[in-house]
Design a protein around this motif. Structure first.
Motif, PDB file in Angstrom:
ATOM      1  N   ASN A   1       0.846  -1.191   0.000  1.00  0.00           N
ATOM      2  CA  ASN A   1       0.000   0.000   0.000  1.00  0.00           C
ATOM      3  C   ASN A   1       0.885   1.246   0.000  1.00  0.00           C
ATOM      4  N   SER A   2       0.982   1.912  -1.136  1.00  0.00           N
ATOM      5  CA  SER A   2       1.879   3.062  -1.279  1.00  0.00           C
ATOM      6  C   SER A   2       1.353   4.322  -0.601  1.00  0.00           C
ATOM      7  N   SER A   3       0.080   4.321  -0.227  1.00  0.00           N
ATOM      8  CA  SER A   3      -0.497   5.511   0.402  1.00  0.00           C
ATOM      9  C   SER A   3      -1.453   5.112   1.524  1.00  0.00           C
ATOM     10  N   PRO A   4      -0.907   4.794   2.723  1.00  0.00           N
ATOM     11  CA  PRO A   4      -1.763   4.373   3.838  1.00  0.00           C
ATOM     12  C   PRO A   4      -2.792   5.424   4.246  1.00  0.00           C
ATOM     13  N   THR A   5      -2.455   6.698   4.092  1.00  0.00           N
ATOM     14  CA  THR A   5      -3.406   7.744   4.497  1.00  0.00           C
ATOM     15  C   THR A   5      -4.582   7.863   3.525  1.00  0.00           C
TER      16      THR A   5
END
Length: 488
Positions: free
Chosen positions: A355-359
């Motif tokens: 997941n390259s963008s957890p936010t």
């Protein structure tokens, strides 16, 4: 006076063993005993007591992760790296000490350990500076270090080999349960912010530490000693327990401490592999328990939300730990279940890293924490119970348990330095190490599986050519005896 009391307990235990050695007495005593009912009685008397102590132990070592979200590092003016150093110091002070248990009694030693770390944990709540934080974490590790290996040895003096793994796994399930309790307690206690002029994180340590102290004082009355000196068993039940253990393991032997047995453990490659099996699990275990609230918060949640969101992964881990223990016990296997469980955790860390963008996609990363928790805790429970089943000779087994904890905790020491603040929110460094360690665990356990299977096969071939080899453990030969079978 204290030494006289210990000597009296030892003499009573030894004389009791001698008195029960008559086969005719055992046959007469055991004829009316229902083994399943007796095991249920032992489980109800022994397991809740030690499980409560371990739950408190894991709660008091991991609640620092919850306190961090409530302002611990801000109030003590710590940098992120200084906080990590404090976590590391816990494991530097962690020195297993089963030899003390052999020289005292469980009723004295286990509650005294609990009282010691309860007092230290409470002091964390009044710490005023970085030096105090470092000191408390070091002494918390020192006072907690004897509990797990002590309880594993203690249970080996009550249960047969095939019965220990399930009980030890149930006992260890308190670790994941502590994570769930820690989240809800931290969420509730944090609302005390400002009470008595103290921040919420201080109340987390103070209230949970006081709870540990109160339970420790009660534990002097509800922790039992060994079977032959326990008052809640009848004479027939003592005779039966002694007879079943005598035919199964070394639990009834009057074994003195022997340096030769210590060196037998050190020279045994299997004992080192048991240690490596835990080493490759301790890093993901402790990084998850110490950083899960921070990992979840980095996904974009508030501190309060993060405290509550730690509960579901730990709850799932508790369920999986119990299920894996039951299925593993019924199958009589350890290695395949550790490998499958570790593989489940590997999937979790792959999800977290992918997941390259957890936010932006917090649900994906949060799902990864479920796989990680549900895989790590069952594997640790099974790995830690393995030496209790497979190492014979009381001193050798105590040494093997100490080796496993010591070697294992080196992984935790490394792990505490990996989740650095500047690597958030993806924590690639920490997650990558955890993934690599879990993959190594599969290799180590697979190697141990091969070695144990090969040694069992050699013993089978020996008995084919020497069928008159004596029964039992073979005296000083212990787990080297041809009739001894390793659990794989």
């Amino acid at each position: 006076m204290a030494s006289e009391k210990v000597d009296l307990d030892f003499e009573e235990h030894r004389s009791g063993a001698a008195a029960l050695s008559s086969d005719s007495e055992v046959d007469e005593a055991t004829s009316s005993i229902n083994e399943k009912a007796l095991l249920r009685k032992l489980d109800l008397k022994l397991l809740p007591a030690v499980t409560i102590l371990y739950l408190l132990s894991f709660l008091d070592r991991s609640n620092v992760a919850n306190a961090r979200l409530e302002g611990l590092t801000t109030d003590l003016h710590m940098t992120g790296n200084q906080y990590l150093t404090g976590l590391t110091l816990y494991f530097i002070g962690y020195i297993p000490c089963n030899i003390v248990l052999k020289r005292t009694t469980p009723r004295l030693w286990l509650p005294t350990l609990t009282l010691g770390w309860g007092i230290v944990a409470t002091l964390m709540g009044v710490t005023q500076n970085l030096a105090g934080f470092f000191a408390v974490r070091f002494f918390l590790g020192m006072t907690e270090s004897g509990l797990f290996p002590g309880v594993v040895f203690y249970l080996s003096m009550w249960y047969k080999r095939k019965e220990r793994q399930y009980r030890i796994a149930l006992f260890f399930s308190a670790a994941s349960l502590a994570g769930a309790f820690g989240g809800i307690l931290a969420w509730g206690i944090a609302h005390m912010r400002g009470v008595g002029g103290l921040n919420g994180w201080r109340w987390i340590f103070i209230l949970e530490g006081i709870l540990t102290v109160l339970v420790a004082l009660a534990a002097y009355f509800f922790i039992s000693n060994y079977p032959l000196t326990t008052t809640w068993l009848s004479d027939d039940e003592r005779s039966y327990i002694h007879a079943r253990l005598k035919s199964d393991s070394d639990a009834t032997n009057d074994e003195k401490f022997n340096w030769g047995e210590v060196f037998l453990a050190i020279e045994d490659i299997k004992c080192w592999l048991y240690g490596l099996a835990f080493h490759t699990l301790s890093l993901p275990l402790y990084t998850l328990s110490l950083f899960l609230p921070s990992i979840i918060k980095a996904m974009g949640f508030t501190s309060a939300q993060s405290q509550l969101l730690t509960i579901p992964p730990y709850a799932l881990a508790t369920i999986f730990t119990v299920i894996w223990a039951i299925v593993s016990e019924k199958s009589g296997r350890r290695a395949p279940f550790i490998i499958s469980s570790s593989s489940l955790a590997i999937i979790g860390y792959i999800i977290l890293l992918a997941n390259s963008s957890p936010t932006k996609r917090p649900g994906v990363s949060y799902l990864g924490t479920f796989f990680a928790a549900a895989g790590i805790y069952p594997s640790v429970a099974l790995a830690l119970s393995w030496p209790a089943n497979n190492v014979s000779g009381q001193t050798k087994r105590a040494t093997a348990n100490a080796m496993q904890i010591s070697i294992g905790n080196l992984g935790a020491v490394l792990g505490t330095q990996l989740y650095r603040p500047n690597t958030a929110p993806r924590y690639i460094l920490g997650h990558s190490f955890a993934l690599g360690y879990l993959a190594s665990n599969v290799v180590v356990v697979g190697t141990l599986w091969f070695i144990l299977t090969r040694e069992n096969s050699k013993k089978e071939k020996h008995l084919e050519h020497h069928p008159t080899t004596g029964n039992g453990e073979g005296g000083e030969k212990g787990d080297r005896h041809p009739r001894w079978r390793f659990n794989v």
